[in-house]
Scaffold this motif. Sequence first.
Motif, PDB file in Angstrom:
ATOM      1  N   GLU A 429       0.834  -1.202   0.000  1.00  0.00           N
ATOM      2  CA  GLU A 429       0.000   0.000   0.000  1.00  0.00           C
ATOM      3  C   GLU A 429       0.870   1.255   0.000  1.00  0.00           C
ATOM      4  O   GLU A 429       0.579   2.228  -0.707  1.00  0.00           O
ATOM      5  CB  GLU A 429      -0.926  -0.004   1.227  1.00  0.00           C
ATOM      6  CG  GLU A 429      -1.951   1.115   1.182  1.00  0.00           C
ATOM      7  CD  GLU A 429      -3.069   0.945   2.218  1.00  0.00           C
ATOM      8  OE1 GLU A 429      -3.015  -0.027   3.009  1.00  0.00           O
ATOM      9  OE2 GLU A 429      -3.987   1.793   2.203  1.00  0.00           O
ATOM     10  N   ALA A 430       1.961   1.215   0.773  1.00  0.00           N
ATOM     11  CA  ALA A 430       2.864   2.373   0.829  1.00  0.00           C
ATOM     12  C   ALA A 430       3.433   2.661  -0.557  1.00  0.00           C
ATOM     13  O   ALA A 430       3.489   3.816  -1.002  1.00  0.00           O
ATOM     14  CB  ALA A 430       4.005   2.097   1.812  1.00  0.00           C
ATOM     15  N   VAL A 432       2.071   1.795  -3.453  1.00  0.00           N
ATOM     16  CA  VAL A 432       0.983   2.253  -4.316  1.00  0.00           C
ATOM     17  C   VAL A 432       0.719   3.747  -4.084  1.00  0.00           C
ATOM     18  O   VAL A 432       0.602   4.517  -5.047  1.00  0.00           O
ATOM     19  CB  VAL A 432      -0.298   1.418  -4.053  1.00  0.00           C
ATOM     20  CG1 VAL A 432      -1.518   2.080  -4.696  1.00  0.00           C
ATOM     21  CG2 VAL A 432      -0.125  -0.004  -4.582  1.00  0.00           C
ATOM     22  N   ASP A 433       0.678   4.124  -2.831  1.00  0.00           N
ATOM     23  CA  ASP A 433       0.425   5.541  -2.527  1.00  0.00           C
ATOM     24  C   ASP A 433       1.511   6.435  -3.117  1.00  0.00           C
ATOM     25  O   ASP A 433       1.225   7.488  -3.704  1.00  0.00           O
ATOM     26  CB  ASP A 433       0.368   5.746  -0.999  1.00  0.00           C
ATOM     27  CG  ASP A 433      -0.915   5.170  -0.408  1.00  0.00           C
ATOM     28  OD1 ASP A 433      -1.883   4.979  -1.199  1.00  0.00           O
ATOM     29  OD2 ASP A 433      -0.956   4.870   0.808  1.00  0.00           O
ATOM     30  N   GLU A 434       2.733   5.988  -2.965  1.00  0.00           N
ATOM     31  CA  GLU A 434       3.893   6.722  -3.494  1.00  0.00           C
ATOM     32  C   GLU A 434       3.748   6.931  -5.004  1.00  0.00           C
ATOM     33  O   GLU A 434       3.897   8.039  -5.520  1.00  0.00           O
ATOM     34  CB  GLU A 434       5.125   5.839  -3.254  1.00  0.00           C
ATOM     35  CG  GLU A 434       6.423   6.543  -2.919  1.00  0.00           C
ATOM     36  CD  GLU A 434       7.479   5.479  -2.592  1.00  0.00           C
ATOM     37  OE1 GLU A 434       8.144   5.015  -3.534  1.00  0.00           O
ATOM     38  OE2 GLU A 434       7.580   5.094  -1.395  1.00  0.00           O
ATOM     39  N   LEU A 436       1.008   6.657  -6.881  1.00  0.00           N
ATOM     40  CA  LEU A 436      -0.167   7.471  -7.252  1.00  0.00           C
ATOM     41  C   LEU A 436       0.150   8.958  -7.105  1.00  0.00           C
ATOM     42  O   LEU A 436      -0.224   9.778  -7.942  1.00  0.00           O
ATOM     43  CB  LEU A 436      -1.375   7.087  -6.391  1.00  0.00           C
ATOM     44  CG  LEU A 436      -1.996   5.724  -6.705  1.00  0.00           C
ATOM     45  CD1 LEU A 436      -3.153   5.414  -5.760  1.00  0.00           C
ATOM     46  CD2 LEU A 436      -2.470   5.656  -8.163  1.00  0.00           C
ATOM     47  N   ALA A 437       0.894   9.265  -6.024  1.00  0.00           N
ATOM     48  CA  ALA A 437       1.225  10.671  -5.787  1.00  0.00           C
ATOM     49  C   ALA A 437       2.178  11.213  -6.848  1.00  0.00           C
ATOM     50  O   ALA A 437       2.059  12.365  -7.279  1.00  0.00           O
ATOM     51  CB  ALA A 437       1.861  10.811  -4.400  1.00  0.00           C
ATOM     52  N   LEU A 478      -4.505  -1.103  -6.317  1.00  0.00           N
ATOM     53  CA  LEU A 478      -4.574   0.037  -7.231  1.00  0.00           C
ATOM     54  C   LEU A 478      -6.022   0.310  -7.638  1.00  0.00           C
ATOM     55  O   LEU A 478      -6.482   1.452  -7.638  1.00  0.00           O
ATOM     56  CB  LEU A 478      -3.742  -0.245  -8.484  1.00  0.00           C
ATOM     57  CG  LEU A 478      -2.366   0.381  -8.569  1.00  0.00           C
ATOM     58  CD1 LEU A 478      -1.653  -0.063  -9.828  1.00  0.00           C
ATOM     59  CD2 LEU A 478      -2.440   1.905  -8.500  1.00  0.00           C
ATOM     60  N   LYS A 481      -7.915   1.897  -4.810  1.00  0.00           N
ATOM     61  CA  LYS A 481      -7.564   3.314  -4.572  1.00  0.00           C
ATOM     62  C   LYS A 481      -8.085   4.230  -5.685  1.00  0.00           C
ATOM     63  O   LYS A 481      -8.534   5.314  -5.428  1.00  0.00           O
ATOM     64  CB  LYS A 481      -6.044   3.475  -4.485  1.00  0.00           C
ATOM     65  CG  LYS A 481      -5.441   2.674  -3.346  1.00  0.00           C
ATOM     66  CD  LYS A 481      -4.789   3.585  -2.325  1.00  0.00           C
ATOM     67  CE  LYS A 481      -4.535   2.771  -1.063  1.00  0.00           C
ATOM     68  NZ  LYS A 481      -4.055   3.559   0.042  1.00  0.00           N
TER      69      LYS A 481
END
Length: 484
Positions: A429-430, A432-434, A436-437, A478, A481
Motif C-alpha cells: 500500500e505504501a 501504491v500511494d507513493e 499514485l502521488a 490500485l 484506490k
Amino acid sequence: MNQWEVVIGIETHAQLATVSKIFSGASTAFGAEPNTQACAVDLALPGVLPVLNRKAVDCAIRFGLSIGAEVAPKSVFARKNYFYPDLPKGYQISQMDLPVVVGGSLTLQVGSGDKTYEKVVRLTRAHLEEDAGKSLHEDFHGKSGIDLNRAGTPLLEIVSEPDMRSSDEAVAYAKALHGLVRWIGICDGNMQEGSFRCDANVSVRPKGQAEFGTRREIKNLNSFRFLKEAIDYEVHWQINEIEEGRRIQQATVLFDPDTGETRTMRTKEDAHDYRYFPDPDLLPLMIGADWIERVKGELPELPGQKRERFTNILGLSAYDAATLTASQEIAAYFEAAVAVAGQGNAKLCANWVMVDLAARLNKEGKDIADSPVSAQQLGGLILRIADNTISNNIAKKVFEALWNGEGATADEVIDKQGLKQITDSGAIEALVDEVLAANAANVAEFKAGKEKAFNALVGQVMKAAKGKANPQQVNDLLKKKLAG
Ligand code: ADP
Ligand code: MG
C-alpha cells in the motif's frame, strides 16, 4: 487439392543395438576403418555358416511386446536373392512369409497445442534381416570401393499399414516409432549414421473412393524434415500427373534434398524377382513362452503406460503427456521434478520442463540429461512459485541463476539475492500511494477512461518494488484506490 485424399504407409529399417552382427561375431561399431569389421561370414567365404545372434531376437521380442503385437512362436529366415557389389553372398538373409512380429499398433498425437488429435496406426509386421555393405564412390583414387563393415548388421524392418493420411501424420508416426525404439533400447536412433531410416509409400485417391491409388515408394529418408518434404512434393506431383490425364505407375523413387524433388529410380517393370526361399543354413526361429516372459520382465514402463499415468493421475493434457514421454530422459526429469514439487504442481512442472527449460536447453544445444539445472533444483523452484514466495517473473531470474551455478537451491538464490515476494499489504500500500502521488498524469488519464494508464501504474509499482510485489495484490490495491 481438396478432392484428393493422401494415403501413406511406411517401412522403417531400425539398426539393432547389438554388440555383434546378426549371424557372425564381428563388431557392429560405427566408424571403423573400411573392412576391418567384416569376418569370414560377412565376406561369404566358402564353407562358412551363419549363427543367429540371440540378442537380436531379444530386440525383436521387445519391440513386439511394446506395440501389442503377436511374437510368432515360429518364424523363418529366407534368402532374398539379388546381385549387388556390396552383397558378397548374392543374397540377403531376411524373413518373408513368416516374420517374427505380426500386427500391433502405435498411438500418435498429431499436431500441437489445442489442435492435437489422436491417431492409431496399425503395424503389419516387423522382421529381422541383415544389412548390406556400402559402396564408396568418393575420394577413392577415382574408383569405387566397397566397405563391408556394415554387412551383417542386424536390422528390424518395421512395416505399417497404409493408415496415414497426411505428411504430418507420417512424421508423427516416424517420431513415435523413433522414440519407442530408443525407449526400449533396441536402436540408438542415430539418423545421420543411418541407424533409423524410412521408406514412404505414397498414393492419392479421389475422396470417397474405396480403392487405393497406385503407390510410389520414396526410399531411404533419413530425417523427419526430408520425410515431410519428400511426401509433400510427391503428393503434389502425383495429383498434377492425374489432373493432366496421365496415370501413376508404381515406382521406386529417390528424394533429392538439394532440389526438394523426387525422381524415379525404377518402375515396376524392372522390379526384381527376388526368388525368396527358406534359408537351408538356418533352422526356423522358435520362440517359447518362457523366452517372451523373460524379455517382458526386462522391459521398462512403456511410453504409452506413462502417458496414461500422466493424464489420468497427474491431470496433464494428452499433448503434454506425449511431449513429456518423447524420451526416457525427458520423462525421468519431469517425474523427478514432480517428486520434489508435489503431484498437485504437476501441470506447473510440465510447463517449466516443456517451455522454459526446453527453450534454454535448445539455445545452448544441450540435452536434458546434461541440464545445468537439475530436476530437483527445478522442483524446488516450482515449490516457491506455488507457495507464492516468488512470482513467475522472479522465478525466471532464479532459474537463470541456478543455470549459471549462482546457488545450490532456489531457496538459496532467493535468500542471497533478496528476491522474496512482497506480500505484506501494508508495504504494498505504501508503494501504491507513493506511485499514485508521483504519477498524477496517469491517474488523470485513467479517470478519463484510458485503460492503458492503469497498466502503466501497475508497471510503476512493480518497478518501485524491484519486481517483487505480489502482482495480484498490486492490481487489487490500485483498483481500490483509483475507485475511491
Ligand atoms: P512390398 O512388399 O512391395 O514392399 P507391401 O504390400 O508390403 O509392398 O507394402 C509396403 C508398404 O506400402 C506398406 O507400408 C504398406 O502400408 C504401403 N502401401 C501399400 N499400398 C499402398 C498404397 N496404395 N498407398 C500407400 N501406401 C501403400
Ligand atoms: Mg517392402
